[in-house]
Write a protein that holds these residues in place. Structure first.
Motif, PDB file in Angstrom:
ATOM      1  N   UNK A  19       0.833  -1.201   0.000  1.00 22.49           N
ATOM      2  CA  UNK A  19       0.000   0.000   0.000  1.00 22.49           C
ATOM      3  C   UNK A  19       0.865   1.246   0.000  1.00 22.49           C
ATOM      4  N   UNK A  20       0.404   2.259  -0.731  1.00 23.92           N
ATOM      5  CA  UNK A  20       1.121   3.528  -0.837  1.00 23.92           C
ATOM      6  C   UNK A  20       0.194   4.638  -0.371  1.00 23.92           C
ATOM      7  N   UNK A  21       0.697   5.466   0.538  1.00 19.97           N
ATOM      8  CA  UNK A  21      -0.070   6.619   0.987  1.00 19.97           C
ATOM      9  C   UNK A  21      -0.007   7.688  -0.101  1.00 19.97           C
ATOM     10  N   UNK A  22      -1.167   8.289  -0.418  1.00 24.98           N
ATOM     11  CA  UNK A  22      -1.220   9.298  -1.472  1.00 24.98           C
ATOM     12  C   UNK A  22      -1.779  10.611  -0.944  1.00 24.98           C
ATOM     13  N   UNK A  23      -1.497  11.648  -1.698  1.00 19.78           N
ATOM     14  CA  UNK A  23      -2.051  12.970  -1.414  1.00 19.78           C
ATOM     15  C   UNK A  23      -2.696  13.481  -2.700  1.00 19.78           C
ATOM     16  N   UNK A  24      -3.448  14.532  -2.586  1.00 19.81           N
ATOM     17  CA  UNK A  24      -4.087  15.182  -3.738  1.00 19.81           C
ATOM     18  C   UNK A  24      -4.954  14.215  -4.545  1.00 19.81           C
ATOM     19  N   UNK A  25      -5.643  13.302  -3.844  1.00 16.63           N
ATOM     20  CA  UNK A  25      -6.556  12.371  -4.510  1.00 16.63           C
ATOM     21  C   UNK A  25      -7.696  13.156  -5.137  1.00 16.63           C
ATOM     22  N   UNK A  26      -7.986  12.828  -6.396  1.00 13.48           N
ATOM     23  CA  UNK A  26      -9.047  13.526  -7.099  1.00 13.48           C
ATOM     24  C   UNK A  26      -9.719  12.569  -8.071  1.00 13.48           C
ATOM     25  N   UNK A  27     -11.044  12.623  -8.121  1.00 19.17           N
ATOM     26  CA  UNK A  27     -11.830  11.847  -9.082  1.00 19.17           C
ATOM     27  C   UNK A  27     -12.744  12.835  -9.799  1.00 19.17           C
ATOM     28  N   UNK A  28     -12.622  12.908 -11.131  1.00 18.39           N
ATOM     29  CA  UNK A  28     -13.386  13.878 -11.923  1.00 18.39           C
ATOM     30  C   UNK A  28     -14.204  13.147 -12.977  1.00 18.39           C
ATOM     31  N   UNK A  29     -15.500  13.409 -12.996  1.00 22.59           N
ATOM     32  CA  UNK A  29     -16.375  12.872 -14.039  1.00 22.59           C
ATOM     33  C   UNK A  29     -16.057  13.652 -15.312  1.00 22.59           C
ATOM     34  N   UNK A  30     -15.541  12.972 -16.326  1.00 22.25           N
ATOM     35  CA  UNK A  30     -15.108  13.659 -17.548  1.00 22.25           C
ATOM     36  C   UNK A  30     -16.280  14.160 -18.392  1.00 22.25           C
ATOM     37  N   UNK A  31     -17.476  13.609 -18.209  1.00 20.82           N
ATOM     38  CA  UNK A  31     -18.651  14.092 -18.945  1.00 20.82           C
ATOM     39  C   UNK A  31     -19.070  15.469 -18.418  1.00 20.82           C
TER      40      UNK A  31
ATOM     41  N   UNK B 242       1.892  10.058  -4.979  1.00 20.48           N
ATOM     42  CA  UNK B 242       2.565   9.282  -3.942  1.00 20.48           C
ATOM     43  C   UNK B 242       3.234  10.264  -2.985  1.00 20.48           C
ATOM     44  N   UNK B 243       2.913  10.178  -1.684  1.00 21.24           N
ATOM     45  CA  UNK B 243       3.468  11.131  -0.720  1.00 21.24           C
ATOM     46  C   UNK B 243       4.977  10.964  -0.539  1.00 21.24           C
ATOM     47  N   UNK B 244       5.482   9.758  -0.744  1.00 23.95           N
ATOM     48  CA  UNK B 244       6.917   9.516  -0.541  1.00 23.95           C
ATOM     49  C   UNK B 244       7.765   9.971  -1.722  1.00 23.95           C
ATOM     50  N   UNK B 245       7.260   9.784  -2.952  1.00 28.10           N
ATOM     51  CA  UNK B 245       8.083  10.069  -4.136  1.00 28.10           C
ATOM     52  C   UNK B 245       7.598  11.264  -4.952  1.00 28.10           C
ATOM     53  N   UNK B 246       6.446  11.792  -4.645  1.00 31.27           N
ATOM     54  CA  UNK B 246       5.797  12.873  -5.396  1.00 31.27           C
ATOM     55  C   UNK B 246       5.465  12.488  -6.838  1.00 31.27           C
ATOM     56  N   UNK B 247       5.455  11.199  -7.132  1.00 28.09           N
ATOM     57  CA  UNK B 247       5.039  10.729  -8.455  1.00 28.09           C
ATOM     58  C   UNK B 247       3.518  10.782  -8.528  1.00 28.09           C
ATOM     59  N   UNK B 248       2.997  11.306  -9.630  1.00 24.90           N
ATOM     60  CA  UNK B 248       1.552  11.394  -9.844  1.00 24.90           C
ATOM     61  C   UNK B 248       1.141  10.379 -10.900  1.00 24.90           C
ATOM     62  N   UNK B 249       0.054   9.673 -10.616  1.00 29.67           N
ATOM     63  CA  UNK B 249      -0.497   8.695 -11.545  1.00 29.67           C
ATOM     64  C   UNK B 249      -1.975   9.000 -11.768  1.00 29.67           C
ATOM     65  N   UNK B 250      -2.444   8.703 -12.983  1.00 27.54           N
ATOM     66  CA  UNK B 250      -3.853   8.868 -13.327  1.00 27.54           C
ATOM     67  C   UNK B 250      -4.337   7.645 -14.088  1.00 27.54           C
ATOM     68  N   UNK B 251      -5.588   7.296 -13.876  1.00 30.60           N
ATOM     69  CA  UNK B 251      -6.243   6.233 -14.639  1.00 30.60           C
ATOM     70  C   UNK B 251      -7.666   6.682 -14.943  1.00 30.60           C
ATOM     71  N   UNK B 252      -8.278   6.007 -15.910  1.00 26.53           N
ATOM     72  CA  UNK B 252      -9.673   6.260 -16.251  1.00 26.53           C
ATOM     73  C   UNK B 252     -10.474   5.016 -15.878  1.00 26.53           C
ATOM     74  N   UNK B 253     -11.554   5.209 -15.142  1.00 25.33           N
ATOM     75  CA  UNK B 253     -12.501   4.133 -14.843  1.00 25.33           C
ATOM     76  C   UNK B 253     -13.867   4.572 -15.344  1.00 25.33           C
ATOM     77  N   UNK B 254     -14.710   3.603 -15.659  1.00 29.66           N
ATOM     78  CA  UNK B 254     -16.055   3.907 -16.121  1.00 29.66           C
ATOM     79  C   UNK B 254     -17.042   3.458 -15.055  1.00 29.66           C
ATOM     80  N   UNK B 255     -17.932   4.374 -14.662  1.00 33.27           N
ATOM     81  CA  UNK B 255     -18.901   4.103 -13.607  1.00 33.27           C
ATOM     82  C   UNK B 255     -20.306   4.373 -14.138  1.00 33.27           C
ATOM     83  N   UNK B 256     -21.216   3.437 -13.875  1.00 34.98           N
ATOM     84  CA  UNK B 256     -22.619   3.603 -14.260  1.00 34.98           C
ATOM     85  C   UNK B 256     -23.438   3.972 -13.032  1.00 34.98           C
ATOM     86  N   UNK B 257     -24.565   4.594 -13.292  1.00 38.32           N
ATOM     87  CA  UNK B 257     -25.474   4.981 -12.213  1.00 38.32           C
ATOM     88  C   UNK B 257     -26.827   5.278 -12.791  1.00 38.32           C
TER      89      UNK B 257
END
Length: 141
Positions: A52-64, A108-123
């Motif tokens: 597990x990696x502790x993260x900062x600046x977590x953000x989830x944005x609906x692209x629509x 990543x709080x330890x390395x300051x590396x930022x990662x992004x992924x796209x997920x699809x969510x229905x509702x």
């Protein structure tokens, strides 16, 4: 026998006719019978070894809609579980029946590396949200 067959035929016709798809912005939803489950869509942040990696600046944005998704579930500061919730059933109306792409980003709080992924969510008019595409984990180098 004929009455039973006729009754069965009526049930089949009714079932086929009642399976209309709901438009996300149309009339009020009526999804039918739903469970009392409360669904969330989580994501885990890990390193190459799977820790597990502790993260900062977590953000989830609906692209629509280009809006951030806010949930009532927030990790405890200093908790190194690497676990975050992207969305819950409380966010269901923010998503369409067809699903929306959500960009999830964290650093990543330890390395300051930022990662992004796209997920699809229905509702939309469904009983619960669901992740229909995208990873369960974000791996940092």
């Amino acid at each position: 026998m004929k009455k039973s067959l006729l009754f069965l035929l009526l049930i089949v016709i009714y079932s086929a006719c009642s399976k209309k798809t709901h438009q996300s912005t149309a009339a009020p939803c009526n999804p039918g019978m739903c469970t009392m489950m409360y669904v969330s869509v989580p994501i885990h942040f890990v390193d190459k070894a799977g820790n597990a990696v502790e993260v900062k600046d977590f953000k989830a944005v609906n692209l629509r809609t280009n809006k951030s998704i806010q949930t009532e579930v927030t990790p405890t500061p200093g908790n190194n579980s690497g676990f975050h919730v992207i969305a819950t059933d409380s966010n269901m109306k923010e998503f369409t029946n067809e699903g929306d792409e959500v960009k999830v980003t964290a650093t990543n709080t330890a390395t300051n590396q930022t990662q992004s992924v796209i997920v699809k969510i229905t509702g939309g008019c469904a009983c619960h949200i669901a992740k229909t595409a995208g990873p369960d984990k974000i791996v940092f180098d």
